[in-house]
Design a protein around this motif. Structure first.
Motif, PDB file in Angstrom:
ATOM      1  N   UNK A  67       0.819  -1.211   0.000  1.00 15.41           N
ATOM      2  CA  UNK A  67       0.000   0.000   0.000  1.00 15.41           C
ATOM      3  C   UNK A  67       0.855   1.264   0.000  1.00 15.41           C
ATOM      4  N   UNK A  68       2.104   1.147  -0.442  1.00 11.96           N
ATOM      5  CA  UNK A  68       2.962   2.318  -0.661  1.00 11.96           C
ATOM      6  C   UNK A  68       3.138   2.389  -2.171  1.00 11.96           C
ATOM      7  N   UNK A  69       2.398   3.318  -2.790  1.00 12.35           N
ATOM      8  CA  UNK A  69       2.257   3.371  -4.242  1.00 12.35           C
ATOM      9  C   UNK A  69       2.857   4.666  -4.779  1.00 12.35           C
ATOM     10  N   UNK A  70       3.717   4.556  -5.799  1.00 11.08           N
ATOM     11  CA  UNK A  70       4.334   5.734  -6.406  1.00 11.08           C
ATOM     12  C   UNK A  70       3.295   6.502  -7.212  1.00 11.08           C
ATOM     13  N   UNK A  71       3.227   7.792  -6.950  1.00  6.72           N
ATOM     14  CA  UNK A  71       2.261   8.675  -7.589  1.00  6.72           C
ATOM     15  C   UNK A  71       2.412   8.722  -9.108  1.00  6.72           C
ATOM     16  N   UNK A  72       3.637   8.619  -9.594  1.00 10.41           N
ATOM     17  CA  UNK A  72       3.891   8.798 -11.022  1.00 10.41           C
ATOM     18  C   UNK A  72       3.545   7.611 -11.888  1.00 10.41           C
ATOM     19  N   UNK A  73       3.750   6.390 -11.387  1.00  8.47           N
ATOM     20  CA  UNK A  73       3.521   5.214 -12.227  1.00  8.47           C
ATOM     21  C   UNK A  73       2.597   4.177 -11.590  1.00  8.47           C
ATOM     22  N   UNK A  74       2.023   4.491 -10.446  1.00  6.28           N
ATOM     23  CA  UNK A  74       1.082   3.614  -9.742  1.00  6.28           C
ATOM     24  C   UNK A  74       1.665   2.236  -9.401  1.00  6.28           C
ATOM     25  N   UNK A  75       2.991   2.144  -9.294  1.00  2.15           N
ATOM     26  CA  UNK A  75       3.621   0.886  -8.902  1.00  2.15           C
ATOM     27  C   UNK A  75       3.870   0.892  -7.401  1.00  2.15           C
ATOM     28  N   UNK A  76       3.721  -0.280  -6.788  1.00  4.63           N
ATOM     29  CA  UNK A  76       4.004  -0.353  -5.355  1.00  4.63           C
ATOM     30  C   UNK A  76       5.509  -0.344  -5.125  1.00  4.63           C
ATOM     31  N   UNK A  77       5.891   0.140  -3.962  1.00  3.71           N
ATOM     32  CA  UNK A  77       7.306   0.208  -3.606  1.00  3.71           C
ATOM     33  C   UNK A  77       7.886  -1.204  -3.519  1.00  3.71           C
ATOM     34  N   UNK A  78       9.119  -1.340  -3.937  1.00  5.47           N
ATOM     35  CA  UNK A  78       9.794  -2.638  -3.893  1.00  5.47           C
ATOM     36  C   UNK A  78       9.957  -3.064  -2.441  1.00  5.47           C
ATOM     37  N   UNK A  79       9.666  -4.352  -2.175  1.00  5.60           N
ATOM     38  CA  UNK A  79       9.688  -4.844  -0.801  1.00  5.60           C
ATOM     39  C   UNK A  79      10.852  -5.764  -0.493  1.00  5.60           C
ATOM     40  N   UNK A  80      11.550  -6.253  -1.490  1.00  5.17           N
ATOM     41  CA  UNK A  80      12.600  -7.230  -1.207  1.00  5.17           C
ATOM     42  C   UNK A  80      13.711  -7.152  -2.248  1.00  5.17           C
ATOM     43  N   UNK A  81      14.824  -7.801  -1.937  1.00  9.84           N
ATOM     44  CA  UNK A  81      15.946  -7.861  -2.879  1.00  9.84           C
ATOM     45  C   UNK A  81      15.532  -8.581  -4.155  1.00  9.84           C
ATOM     46  N   UNK A  82      14.717  -9.614  -4.030  1.00  6.02           N
ATOM     47  CA  UNK A  82      14.262 -10.353  -5.208  1.00  6.02           C
ATOM     48  C   UNK A  82      13.433  -9.453  -6.125  1.00  6.02           C
ATOM     49  N   UNK A  83      12.550  -8.645  -5.554  1.00  8.47           N
ATOM     50  CA  UNK A  83      11.763  -7.719  -6.362  1.00  8.47           C
ATOM     51  C   UNK A  83      12.653  -6.680  -7.029  1.00  8.47           C
ATOM     52  N   UNK A  84      13.646  -6.204  -6.313  1.00 15.68           N
ATOM     53  CA  UNK A  84      14.561  -5.219  -6.887  1.00 15.68           C
ATOM     54  C   UNK A  84      15.314  -5.828  -8.065  1.00 15.68           C
ATOM     55  N   UNK A  85      15.843  -7.051  -7.880  1.00 16.30           N
ATOM     56  CA  UNK A  85      16.572  -7.707  -8.989  1.00 16.30           C
ATOM     57  C   UNK A  85      15.665  -7.892 -10.208  1.00 16.30           C
ATOM     58  N   UNK A  86      14.435  -8.285  -9.987  1.00 14.16           N
ATOM     59  CA  UNK A  86      13.490  -8.468 -11.088  1.00 14.16           C
ATOM     60  C   UNK A  86      13.237  -7.140 -11.803  1.00 14.16           C
ATOM     61  N   UNK A  87      13.093  -6.056 -11.050  1.00 14.59           N
ATOM     62  CA  UNK A  87      12.857  -4.756 -11.680  1.00 14.59           C
ATOM     63  C   UNK A  87      14.078  -4.315 -12.480  1.00 14.59           C
ATOM     64  N   UNK A  88      15.273  -4.661 -12.034  1.00 18.78           N
ATOM     65  CA  UNK A  88      16.482  -4.311 -12.774  1.00 18.78           C
ATOM     66  C   UNK A  88      16.553  -5.064 -14.105  1.00 18.78           C
ATOM     67  N   UNK A  89      16.091  -6.320 -14.121  1.00 19.94           N
ATOM     68  CA  UNK A  89      16.066  -7.101 -15.369  1.00 19.94           C
ATOM     69  C   UNK A  89      15.103  -6.494 -16.361  1.00 19.94           C
ATOM     70  N   UNK A  90      13.932  -6.051 -15.857  1.00 26.95           N
ATOM     71  CA  UNK A  90      12.901  -5.473 -16.708  1.00 26.95           C
ATOM     72  C   UNK A  90      13.281  -4.095 -17.209  1.00 26.95           C
ATOM     73  N   UNK A  91      13.995  -3.340 -16.364  1.00 25.15           N
ATOM     74  CA  UNK A  91      14.271  -1.943 -16.644  1.00 25.15           C
ATOM     75  C   UNK A  91      15.337  -1.717 -17.629  1.00 25.15           C
TER      76      UNK A  91
END
Length: 91
Positions: A67-91
């Motif tokens: 429930x921590x959502x970025x105003x600009x892109x409506x994505x929730x804040x990353x919660x774990x190292x695994x989520x961060x790594x996945x976002x880096x692959x996508x980005x």
């Protein structure tokens, strides 16, 4: 990626019973603090209160519930190292 949790007393004179405001920002790609906030929970952009430990617990609960959502892109804040790594692959 950097998140900034900012607790200030900017509104303390107007709200003496609840002088603290807690905001979450994610830095822009160039490393500067984003102007856009994260919405926290269903209440909107910031947490307002008089007890910082309680506000931090509320933030942790909202973050854990996505429930921590970025105003600009409506994505929730990353919660774990695994989520961060996945976002880096996508980005």
């Amino acid at each position: 990626m950097r998140y900034r949790i900012i607790i200030d007393t900017q509104d303390a004179e107007q709200e003496p019973e609840a002088p603290f405001t807690l905001n979450v920002h994610r830095d822009d790609d160039d490393g500067t603090p984003s102007v856009l906030l994260h919405e926290i929970g269903t209440g909107g952009g910031a947490l307002i209160g008089s007890d910082i430990p309680s506000m931090l617990r509320d933030l942790a609960d909202a973050w854990g519930s996505r429930e921590v959502i970025h105003e600009g892109d409506d994505e929730s804040a990353i919660r774990s190292a695994a989520e961060w790594r996945e976002s880096e692959k996508e980005g």
